[in-house]
Design a protein around this motif. Sequence first.
Motif, PDB file in Angstrom:
ATOM      1  N   THR A 149      30.511  43.414  44.458  1.00 46.75           N
ATOM      2  CA  THR A 149      31.758  42.740  44.090  1.00 46.75           C
ATOM      3  C   THR A 149      31.523  41.463  43.296  1.00 46.75           C
ATOM      4  OG1 THR A 149      31.764  41.593  46.235  1.00 46.75           O
ATOM      5  CG2 THR A 149      32.987  43.673  46.080  1.00 46.75           C
ATOM      6  N   LEU A 205      33.469  40.806  40.046  1.00 44.77           N
ATOM      7  CA  LEU A 205      34.906  40.566  40.166  1.00 44.77           C
ATOM      8  C   LEU A 205      35.243  39.110  40.425  1.00 44.77           C
ATOM      9  CD1 LEU A 205      35.854  43.636  42.420  1.00 44.77           C
ATOM     10  CD2 LEU A 205      36.066  43.446  39.933  1.00 44.77           C
ATOM     11  N   ARG A 206      34.242  38.306  40.783  1.00 46.03           N
ATOM     12  CA  ARG A 206      34.493  36.906  41.134  1.00 46.03           C
ATOM     13  C   ARG A 206      34.389  36.025  39.898  1.00 46.03           C
ATOM     14  NH1 ARG A 206      31.265  38.626  45.565  1.00 46.03           N
ATOM     15  NH2 ARG A 206      29.398  37.779  44.597  1.00 46.03           N
TER      16      ARG A 206
END
Length: 378
Positions: free
Chosen positions: A190, A193-194
Amino acid sequence: DAHGTLDVELAALHERTGIRSALRFRVDPARMTSGAAVYGRTGSYTVCLHAGLLARRGTDPEGFRAVVLHELAHVHHRDVDYAYASTALWRVFVLLALLPTLAMDAWITVLALSGTDSPWWPDAATVIFASAGSGLLLAGLVHLARADLLRRRELHADVQAVEWGADPAKWDRPEPPGNASVVPLLYRLTAPLRTHPGWAERRRVLVDTGRLSRISPLEMFLTGASAALLTSSLGTLNFLGEGSTSLWLAVALVAPVICLVLGAPIIRARRTPVGRTGSGAVAGLWLGCGLLVGEWVESGRYRVDWFMPQPQYLLAFLFIAAVPTVWWSQTLRLCLGLPRRMQRRAAAVLCAAVTAAVLWSGLWWGELGGRRIALGGG
């Protein structure tokens, strides 16, 4: 700032950076974290210091200066403008493109399920789901591009702050408690996505600043997806006429980006004694993956099944992207070895034109025959 020392220190840090834009400092007494934020508009910015940062100034003055210099680096690089522009584009996309598309698909589905007779139902459900899926996929691509931009601006601000005198040891901080409870594999997956990089990634960049100039697979993937989606979008404009006009426009926008992204590391590596870069094949394959995904999304408008009859032919886009990227990466090295500056520039322009022509020819094959073959029509 009862004694006036804070104002003096902030003025000294401002003078050290050489920033000419109008700059103001404010304090948010409600924020107990030891951070800061910068906002404003072009030519006039405000750095907002959290109350916890002022408390940290008394116990860790070097840490206080590192945070302030990091925010001043954002001002120096005009990252506020980049952040505002990317956020505005994201909101416009969601409000004017994504939500209306999903609402229309939902309304058609409700009409169909309410008993409306139609010879196209339920086969048309696949088209509706493909439309909604392509919209959500495009939303994911737009968010990935925005997050990657903001994340890289944070890394550039870290490097600039250290060059201005910030202590690199102040980046030796643990991850927030919430991140520690996440499964390590899920946390890594993930990461794209940050909008903010983790502390470990920040430390790696400070140790090896060359990471910022290396080719990012995500950037190449997003460039390829943009090229495929842009080609189909321009093709819907009637005033462009029929033929390859829209394809030429898409290549004219995408090819310079490819040449700059691939060429910048090669030029930087040439200035170092042992600087070496790859052949460009890996970057080309990531570019091809983006082309493949974009082509698959766009082809969903022409079919009522979930998968193409012959999807293996879409793998040709890997070859279509790899050839021009390898060509450009290799010939640019030859261009840089020419003795005269005018010769180097002329040769680079010629090689860039060949890169664009080869990329155009591959995409034109996809428009003329590749998509038709993959759909089972040839």
